[in-house]
Design a protein around this motif. Structure first.
Motif, PDB file in Angstrom:
ATOM      1  N   SER A 285       0.716  -1.271   0.196  1.00 27.06           N
ATOM      2  CA  SER A 285      -0.126  -0.029   0.261  1.00 27.06           C
ATOM      3  C   SER A 285       0.846   1.285  -0.098  1.00 27.06           C
ATOM      4  CB  SER A 285      -1.013   0.025   1.164  1.00 27.06           C
ATOM      5  OG  SER A 285      -1.814  -0.925   0.926  1.00 27.06           O
TER       6      SER A 285
ATOM      7  N   SER B 117       2.005   1.671  -3.688  1.00 28.65           N
ATOM      8  CA  SER B 117       0.603   1.872  -4.374  1.00 28.65           C
ATOM      9  C   SER B 117       0.620   3.620  -4.186  1.00 28.65           C
ATOM     10  CB  SER B 117      -0.206   0.913  -4.168  1.00 28.65           C
ATOM     11  OG  SER B 117      -1.583   1.509  -4.854  1.00 28.65           O
ATOM     12  N   GLY B 118       0.248   3.737  -2.904  1.00 26.90           N
ATOM     13  CA  GLY B 118       0.084   5.192  -2.536  1.00 26.90           C
ATOM     14  C   GLY B 118       1.018   6.083  -3.111  1.00 26.90           C
TER      15      GLY B 118
ATOM     16  N   GLN C  15       0.427   6.828  -6.798  1.00 25.89           N
ATOM     17  CA  GLN C  15      -0.709   7.576  -6.971  1.00 25.89           C
ATOM     18  C   GLN C  15      -0.346   9.092  -6.535  1.00 25.89           C
ATOM     19  OE1 GLN C  15      -2.919   4.926  -4.609  1.00 25.89           O
ATOM     20  NE2 GLN C  15      -4.589   4.708  -6.334  1.00 25.89           N
ATOM     21  N   VAL C  16       0.401   9.200  -5.732  1.00 24.95           N
ATOM     22  CA  VAL C  16       0.794  10.656  -5.068  1.00 24.95           C
ATOM     23  C   VAL C  16       1.647  11.273  -6.175  1.00 24.95           C
ATOM     24  CG1 VAL C  16       1.868  12.186  -3.359  1.00 24.95           C
ATOM     25  CG2 VAL C  16       0.285  10.238  -2.593  1.00 24.95           C
TER      26      VAL C  16
ATOM     27  N   PRO D 105       0.218  10.350 -10.626  1.00 28.03           N
ATOM     28  CA  PRO D 105      -1.263   9.894 -10.783  1.00 28.03           C
ATOM     29  C   PRO D 105      -1.605   9.519 -12.373  1.00 28.03           C
ATOM     30  CG  PRO D 105      -1.047  12.262 -10.080  1.00 28.03           C
ATOM     31  CD  PRO D 105       0.251  11.815  -9.917  1.00 28.03           C
TER      32      PRO D 105
ATOM     33  N   VAL E 119      -1.429   6.072 -13.098  1.00 28.78           N
ATOM     34  CA  VAL E 119      -2.576   5.235 -12.475  1.00 28.78           C
ATOM     35  C   VAL E 119      -3.690   5.313 -13.366  1.00 28.78           C
ATOM     36  CG1 VAL E 119      -4.097   4.771 -10.570  1.00 28.78           C
ATOM     37  CG2 VAL E 119      -1.470   5.581 -10.124  1.00 28.78           C
TER      38      VAL E 119
ATOM     39  N   ARG F 204      -4.686  11.720  -6.164  1.00 27.94           N
ATOM     40  CA  ARG F 204      -3.504  11.968  -5.363  1.00 27.94           C
ATOM     41  C   ARG F 204      -4.377  11.719  -3.923  1.00 27.94           C
ATOM     42  NH1 ARG F 204      -1.204  15.906  -8.661  1.00 27.94           N
ATOM     43  NH2 ARG F 204       0.920  15.226  -9.117  1.00 27.94           N
TER      44      ARG F 204
ATOM     45  N   GLY G 224      -4.096   8.119  -3.257  1.00 29.25           N
ATOM     46  CA  GLY G 224      -2.733   7.815  -2.747  1.00 29.25           C
ATOM     47  C   GLY G 224      -2.326   8.043  -1.425  1.00 29.25           C
TER      48      GLY G 224
ATOM     49  N   ASN H  45      -3.994   5.061   0.614  1.00 25.99           N
ATOM     50  CA  ASN H  45      -2.998   3.952   0.513  1.00 25.99           C
ATOM     51  C   ASN H  45      -2.049   4.103   1.522  1.00 25.99           C
ATOM     52  OD1 ASN H  45      -4.455   1.783  -1.299  1.00 25.99           O
ATOM     53  ND2 ASN H  45      -4.004   3.148  -2.772  1.00 25.99           N
TER      54      ASN H  45
END
Length: 155
Positions: A41, A44-45, A48-49, A52, A55, A68, A71, A74
């Motif tokens: 996580s 993954s986070g 995403q941050v 993005p 993703v 974000r 993210g 996560n």
């Protein structure tokens, strides 16, 4: 999700503690909480941050600033997962938070498949199945651990 399983198996055979169903579930929980939820996580986070757009492309959705925010959600599950390795009273909260998020994500993926026929790799297939099955697996492990812990302590 093979890394936590492999880690738990190696740990079980290297450990000097007696092997029991309780010990097996304990190690599976520790490895899946620490590596599966924790490291997974966090990674993954961070993606995403930081990126993005990547993703958005893999899910077949348009870019949104909300990616974000997801993210950071996560990242919070990642931190909970890592804390759960050290603090057993974090096990249930980490699994509950993870399950709510993942099942909500699964519902979103299913909606996208039904409404928009979105079969992108980040929306359908393995991602969808893991969103549903991993929380269920962790809940079952926790229940088995609790049940066998009570059984072991009453013997």
């Amino acid at each position: 999700m093979g890394v936590p399983l492999l880690g738990a198996i190696i740990h079980l055979f290297v450990s000097k503690k007696p092997r029991s169903l309780n010990r097996i579930t304990e190690l599976l929980l520790l490895w899946y909480l620490g590596v599966g939820i924790g490291v997974g996580s966090l990674f993954s986070g961070l993606v995403q941050v930081i990126s993005p757009e990547i993703v958005a492309q893999s899910t077949g959705w348009g870019y949104s600033p909300f990616l974000r925010e997801v993210g950071f959600a996560n990242i919070s599950y990642g931190i909970l997962g890592l804390l759960a390795v050290r603090f057993r009273n974090f096990w249930a909260p980490a699994i509950i938070a993870y399950a709510v998020f993942m099942w909500g994500a699964a519902a979103g993926h299913i909606y996208e498949i039904q409404q928009n026929v979105n079969l992108s790799v980040g929306n359908a297939g393995t991602v969808l199945y893991l969103d549903i099955l991993m929380p269920l697996f962790l809940i079952i492990l926790l229940l088995v651990y609790q049940k066998t812990l009570k059984k072991d302590s009453s013997s």
